[in-house]
Design a protein around this motif. Sequence first.
Motif, PDB file in Angstrom:
ATOM      1  N   ALA A 135       1.002  -1.069  -0.041  1.00  0.00           N
ATOM      2  CA  ALA A 135      -0.381   0.298   0.000  1.00  0.00           C
ATOM      3  C   ALA A 135       1.061   1.078  -0.334  1.00  0.00           C
ATOM      4  O   ALA A 135       2.347   0.920   0.348  1.00  0.00           O
ATOM      5  CB  ALA A 135      -0.922   0.292   0.819  1.00  0.00           C
ATOM      6  N   THR A 136       0.283   2.529  -0.246  1.00  0.00           N
ATOM      7  CA  THR A 136       1.412   3.456  -0.156  1.00  0.00           C
ATOM      8  C   THR A 136       0.439   4.663   0.571  1.00  0.00           C
ATOM      9  O   THR A 136      -0.816   4.901   0.189  1.00  0.00           O
ATOM     10  CB  THR A 136       1.311   4.271  -1.869  1.00  0.00           C
ATOM     11  OG1 THR A 136       1.657   2.656  -2.899  1.00  0.00           O
ATOM     12  CG2 THR A 136       1.993   5.546  -2.225  1.00  0.00           C
ATOM     13  N   CYS A 137       1.009   4.951   1.343  1.00  0.00           N
ATOM     14  CA  CYS A 137       1.220   6.089   1.709  1.00  0.00           C
ATOM     15  C   CYS A 137       0.699   7.670   1.409  1.00  0.00           C
ATOM     16  O   CYS A 137       1.338   8.133   0.542  1.00  0.00           O
ATOM     17  CB  CYS A 137       1.646   7.184   2.909  1.00  0.00           C
ATOM     18  SG  CYS A 137       1.752   7.861   4.266  1.00  0.00           S
ATOM     19  N   VAL A 138      -0.719   7.942   1.383  1.00  0.00           N
ATOM     20  CA  VAL A 138      -1.218   9.531   0.311  1.00  0.00           C
ATOM     21  C   VAL A 138      -1.122  10.562   1.065  1.00  0.00           C
ATOM     22  O   VAL A 138      -0.727  11.589   1.231  1.00  0.00           O
ATOM     23  CB  VAL A 138      -2.562   8.715  -0.397  1.00  0.00           C
ATOM     24  CG1 VAL A 138      -2.709   7.998  -0.668  1.00  0.00           C
ATOM     25  CG2 VAL A 138      -3.684   8.718   1.238  1.00  0.00           C
ATOM     26  N   SER A 139      -1.098  10.351   3.056  1.00  0.00           N
ATOM     27  CA  SER A 139      -1.322  11.644   3.317  1.00  0.00           C
ATOM     28  C   SER A 139      -0.609  11.136   5.303  1.00  0.00           C
ATOM     29  O   SER A 139      -1.216   9.923   4.914  1.00  0.00           O
ATOM     30  CB  SER A 139      -2.323  12.091   3.991  1.00  0.00           C
ATOM     31  OG  SER A 139      -3.342  11.399   4.248  1.00  0.00           O
ATOM     32  N   VAL A 140      -0.215  12.017   5.761  1.00  0.00           N
ATOM     33  CA  VAL A 140       0.309  11.622   7.252  1.00  0.00           C
ATOM     34  C   VAL A 140      -0.322  13.588   7.936  1.00  0.00           C
ATOM     35  O   VAL A 140       0.403  14.616   7.467  1.00  0.00           O
ATOM     36  CB  VAL A 140       1.243  11.646   7.592  1.00  0.00           C
ATOM     37  CG1 VAL A 140       1.917  11.896   9.465  1.00  0.00           C
ATOM     38  CG2 VAL A 140       2.273  10.224   6.800  1.00  0.00           C
ATOM     39  N   ASN A 141      -0.773  13.021   9.112  1.00  0.00           N
ATOM     40  CA  ASN A 141      -1.447  14.218   9.364  1.00  0.00           C
ATOM     41  C   ASN A 141      -1.116  13.896  11.088  1.00  0.00           C
ATOM     42  O   ASN A 141      -1.326  12.984  11.732  1.00  0.00           O
ATOM     43  CB  ASN A 141      -2.768  14.647   9.610  1.00  0.00           C
ATOM     44  CG  ASN A 141      -3.666  15.029   8.162  1.00  0.00           C
ATOM     45  OD1 ASN A 141      -2.505  15.538   7.514  1.00  0.00           O
ATOM     46  ND2 ASN A 141      -4.574  14.178   7.677  1.00  0.00           N
ATOM     47  N   ASP A 142      -0.217  14.917  12.196  1.00  0.00           N
ATOM     48  CA  ASP A 142      -0.035  14.785  13.289  1.00  0.00           C
ATOM     49  C   ASP A 142      -1.719  15.523  14.217  1.00  0.00           C
ATOM     50  O   ASP A 142      -1.912  16.661  13.771  1.00  0.00           O
ATOM     51  CB  ASP A 142       1.405  15.954  13.081  1.00  0.00           C
ATOM     52  CG  ASP A 142       1.588  16.105  14.920  1.00  0.00           C
ATOM     53  OD1 ASP A 142       0.699  15.665  15.771  1.00  0.00           O
ATOM     54  OD2 ASP A 142       2.792  15.818  14.995  1.00  0.00           O
ATOM     55  N   LEU A 143      -1.597  14.833  15.112  1.00  0.00           N
ATOM     56  CA  LEU A 143      -2.845  15.244  15.732  1.00  0.00           C
ATOM     57  C   LEU A 143      -2.984  15.671  17.109  1.00  0.00           C
ATOM     58  O   LEU A 143      -3.596  15.389  17.925  1.00  0.00           O
ATOM     59  CB  LEU A 143      -3.918  13.978  15.699  1.00  0.00           C
ATOM     60  CG  LEU A 143      -4.519  13.575  14.146  1.00  0.00           C
ATOM     61  CD1 LEU A 143      -5.576  12.639  14.112  1.00  0.00           C
ATOM     62  CD2 LEU A 143      -5.439  14.857  13.038  1.00  0.00           C
ATOM     63  N   GLU A 144      -2.003  16.023  17.315  1.00  0.00           N
ATOM     64  CA  GLU A 144      -1.436  16.464  18.937  1.00  0.00           C
ATOM     65  C   GLU A 144      -1.915  15.569  19.789  1.00  0.00           C
ATOM     66  O   GLU A 144      -2.219  15.440  20.296  1.00  0.00           O
ATOM     67  CB  GLU A 144      -1.929  17.727  19.245  1.00  0.00           C
ATOM     68  CG  GLU A 144      -1.389  19.135  17.982  1.00  0.00           C
ATOM     69  CD  GLU A 144      -1.753  20.320  18.567  1.00  0.00           C
ATOM     70  OE1 GLU A 144      -2.516  20.750  19.707  1.00  0.00           O
ATOM     71  OE2 GLU A 144      -1.807  21.606  17.928  1.00  0.00           O
ATOM     72  N   GLY A 145      -0.719  14.205  19.717  1.00  0.00           N
ATOM     73  CA  GLY A 145      -1.254  12.837  20.232  1.00  0.00           C
ATOM     74  C   GLY A 145      -0.990  11.610  19.661  1.00  0.00           C
ATOM     75  O   GLY A 145      -1.349  10.550  20.030  1.00  0.00           O
ATOM     76  N   SER A 146      -1.894  11.652  18.372  1.00  0.00           N
ATOM     77  CA  SER A 146      -2.095  10.792  17.675  1.00  0.00           C
ATOM     78  C   SER A 146      -1.307  11.563  16.578  1.00  0.00           C
ATOM     79  O   SER A 146      -1.455  12.873  15.993  1.00  0.00           O
ATOM     80  CB  SER A 146      -2.936  10.096  17.917  1.00  0.00           C
ATOM     81  OG  SER A 146      -3.539  10.663  17.104  1.00  0.00           O
TER      82      SER A 146
END
Length: 197
Positions: free
Chosen positions: A105-116
Amino acid sequence: MFTGIIESTGQVAEVLATGTNQSYWISSPISHELKIDQSVSHDGVCLTVEAIDGQRHKVTAIQETLQKSNLSHWNKGHQVNLERCMPMNGRLDGHIVQGHVDATATCVSVNDLEGSREFRFRFPASFASLVIEKGSASINGISLTIFNVTRDEFSVAIIPYTLEHTNIKDVAPGSVVNIEFDMVGKYITRYLSLQQA
């Protein structure tokens, strides 16, 4: 059988090509505890320990494994998630993982949620029937719960402990990861396809 709970990480120390196979020497804190002929999950791929040299062990991937996984992208220094087989008297803390990678699978996005941290992955749509909301999948050998499922994408949320103790912290948009879908789902899909035949 594995659980998808990563025991340790290792590092690729050497890559050797022999015909269509690729062998890897992996340096890790658990290498000296392994035994020759033991099955160990490497980024979710079940590989057999062929040799041990102090803090390093050697494994080989055949052409079939290289085609279905991201192992052909491994270079010296690549961080690898490691898990030994589950003992028969152990707890199943993750889900049933065989170490038989279905696809990448290919990573399409990464979001930092301030804790996860939330990762979104795109997978081959031919596997859509195996992906369900709040189901399980193994990503680089890590047992994860998937959500926000579409025909060819899903998300996972990673807690700080998992970020610190696995190589998912190195995954960025464009990264290719190994994916194994839930075994129970595969059996159900196969059964239903035979009923329709």
